[in-house]
Every structure is written in C-alpha cells, then in structure tokens.
Design a protein around this motif. Structure first.
Motif, PDB file in Angstrom:
ATOM      1  N   SER A   1      21.625 129.026 163.010  1.00  0.00           N
ATOM      2  CA  SER A   1      20.531 128.680 162.100  1.00  0.00           C
ATOM      3  C   SER A   1      20.971 127.699 161.018  1.00  0.00           C
ATOM      4  O   SER A   1      20.130 127.186 160.273  1.00  0.00           O
ATOM      5  CB  SER A   1      19.946 129.940 161.453  1.00  0.00           C
ATOM      6  N   ALA A   2      22.273 127.411 160.923  1.00  0.00           N
ATOM      7  CA  ALA A   2      22.790 126.463 159.944  1.00  0.00           C
ATOM      8  C   ALA A   2      23.599 125.351 160.602  1.00  0.00           C
ATOM      9  O   ALA A   2      24.265 124.579 159.930  1.00  0.00           O
ATOM     10  CB  ALA A   2      23.668 127.194 158.924  1.00  0.00           C
ATOM     11  N   CYS A   3      23.509 125.232 161.897  1.00  0.00           N
ATOM     12  CA  CYS A   3      24.360 124.340 162.676  1.00  0.00           C
ATOM     13  C   CYS A   3      23.779 122.923 162.786  1.00  0.00           C
ATOM     14  O   CYS A   3      22.681 122.743 163.325  1.00  0.00           O
ATOM     15  CB  CYS A   3      24.536 124.945 164.068  1.00  0.00           C
TER      16      CYS A   3
ATOM     17  N   THR B   1      15.356 125.938 159.290  1.00  0.00           N
ATOM     18  CA  THR B   1      15.286 126.770 160.490  1.00  0.00           C
ATOM     19  C   THR B   1      14.493 128.043 160.229  1.00  0.00           C
ATOM     20  O   THR B   1      13.707 128.482 161.077  1.00  0.00           O
ATOM     21  CB  THR B   1      16.705 127.110 160.997  1.00  0.00           C
ATOM     22  N   ALA B   2      14.671 128.627 159.052  1.00  0.00           N
ATOM     23  CA  ALA B   2      13.913 129.841 158.716  1.00  0.00           C
ATOM     24  C   ALA B   2      12.414 129.561 158.723  1.00  0.00           C
ATOM     25  O   ALA B   2      11.621 130.376 159.212  1.00  0.00           O
ATOM     26  CB  ALA B   2      14.355 130.378 157.357  1.00  0.00           C
TER      27      ALA B   2
ATOM     28  N   ASP C   1      27.044 129.848 162.752  1.00  0.00           N
ATOM     29  CA  ASP C   1      25.682 130.367 162.616  1.00  0.00           C
ATOM     30  C   ASP C   1      24.713 129.318 163.154  1.00  0.00           C
ATOM     31  O   ASP C   1      24.552 128.251 162.555  1.00  0.00           O
ATOM     32  CB  ASP C   1      25.389 130.660 161.145  1.00  0.00           C
TER      33      ASP C   1
ATOM     34  N   ARG D   1      19.653 125.758 157.306  1.00  0.00           N
ATOM     35  CA  ARG D   1      19.318 127.189 157.325  1.00  0.00           C
ATOM     36  C   ARG D   1      17.903 127.420 156.784  1.00  0.00           C
ATOM     37  O   ARG D   1      17.114 128.160 157.366  1.00  0.00           O
ATOM     38  CB  ARG D   1      20.331 127.983 156.513  1.00  0.00           C
ATOM     39  N   ARG D   2      17.568 126.767 155.680  1.00  0.00           N
ATOM     40  CA  ARG D   2      16.226 126.923 155.099  1.00  0.00           C
ATOM     41  C   ARG D   2      15.154 126.363 156.026  1.00  0.00           C
ATOM     42  O   ARG D   2      14.105 126.969 156.220  1.00  0.00           O
ATOM     43  CB  ARG D   2      16.160 126.256 153.734  1.00  0.00           C
TER      44      ARG D   2
ATOM     45  N   GLN E   1      11.190 129.066 162.341  1.00  0.00           N
ATOM     46  CA  GLN E   1      11.139 130.319 163.082  1.00  0.00           C
ATOM     47  C   GLN E   1       9.976 131.228 162.679  1.00  0.00           C
ATOM     48  O   GLN E   1       9.646 132.145 163.415  1.00  0.00           O
ATOM     49  CB  GLN E   1      12.452 131.083 162.925  1.00  0.00           C
TER      50      GLN E   1
ATOM     51  N   GLU F   1      24.371 122.480 155.599  1.00  0.00           N
ATOM     52  CA  GLU F   1      24.136 123.758 156.285  1.00  0.00           C
ATOM     53  C   GLU F   1      23.064 124.585 155.571  1.00  0.00           C
ATOM     54  O   GLU F   1      22.251 125.229 156.237  1.00  0.00           O
ATOM     55  CB  GLU F   1      25.441 124.545 156.413  1.00  0.00           C
ATOM     56  N   ARG F   2      23.035 124.558 154.247  1.00  0.00           N
ATOM     57  CA  ARG F   2      21.981 125.285 153.523  1.00  0.00           C
ATOM     58  C   ARG F   2      20.612 124.699 153.817  1.00  0.00           C
ATOM     59  O   ARG F   2      19.641 125.426 154.024  1.00  0.00           O
ATOM     60  CB  ARG F   2      22.247 125.285 152.013  1.00  0.00           C
TER      61      ARG F   2
END
Length: 127
Positions: A93-95, A30-31, A91, A27-28, A34, A23-24
């Motif tokens: 963004s972490a999925c 995805t950031a 979340d 998330r990174r 985006q 997930e981390r």
C-alpha cells in the motif's frame, strides 16, 4: 529526461529531505482507492496522480527524479529503461512500484475500450 540541476526539481522543496514522503503519499492515496465508496473516476485520477508522484520523486525516496519535461515526454520504451530504478516497499500500500503498475495496468488495458468498460476498470480496487 533526468534533471541537470537539483535532484527531482519538480518534487516539493520542503519534501526533498523527507525520504518517507513518497511512501506516505502512496499509502494515503491507496487507502482512498481501496475505499468502496470512492467514485470510479476519482479512483482513476488517484492512480494517475500516484504514478506522476513516482516519476517526480527523488530516487532516494523511491521515485525517478524526473523533471516536468521528462515526465511529460516519457514514452513506453524509456519507461522500460527506467523501471528498475523505481523503489519497492515491503508494504504494497506504500510501494512506488505497485503504484506505478496500478496505473500502467489501467492505461495498458483501456485502449479502445467503451466508456462502460473503463468505468468497470475504475471500480476495481487494487489487490
């Protein structure tokens, strides 16, 4: 093909005991996807990398725990069978499931497209 030896043999050994590592990573990634200044080719490569991470990560992390041969040999019919095993996070963004569908959307829609169309798809940020 599911691994016969240790769980998720292609996942980094030092991350196997860290259930939040997938997930981390998502998330990174995805950031970066985006960000409006991320180059479209890099955005597509990140989507592909996150999809690969989901294939390789242990099931306890939300991944499928495939070995390298299983990930490389994955076909659409097998992906359909495995998809219910992909983790879902609250979340987006972490999925893991969201990262998977983001890449499948790219490969499912760009077949036979022109370079310009693929580029436009690469410029799109996830919603």
């Amino acid at each position: 093909m599911a691994p016969k030896g240790p769980a998720a043999p292609a996942w980094p050994r030092d991350r196997r005991e860290d259930p939040g590592s997938l997930e981390r990573l998502i998330r990174r990634g995805t950031a970066i996807i985006q960000r409006p200044d991320t180059h479209w080719v890099f955005r597509l490569r990140l989507r592909r990398m996150l999809f690969s991470a989901v294939l390789l990560a242990p099931a306890s992390h939300g991944g499928l725990g495939l070995d390298r041969a299983g990930a490389l040999g994955l076909r659409p019919d097998r992906m359909s069978e495995l998809r219910q095993g992909i983790g879902i996070a609250e979340d987006p963004s972490a999925c893991p499931a969201c990262a998977t569908w983001s890449w499948l959307d790219v490969i499912g829609t760009n077949s036979g497209w022109s370079h310009g169309s693929v580029r436009a798809l690469g410029h799109r940020r996830d919603e």
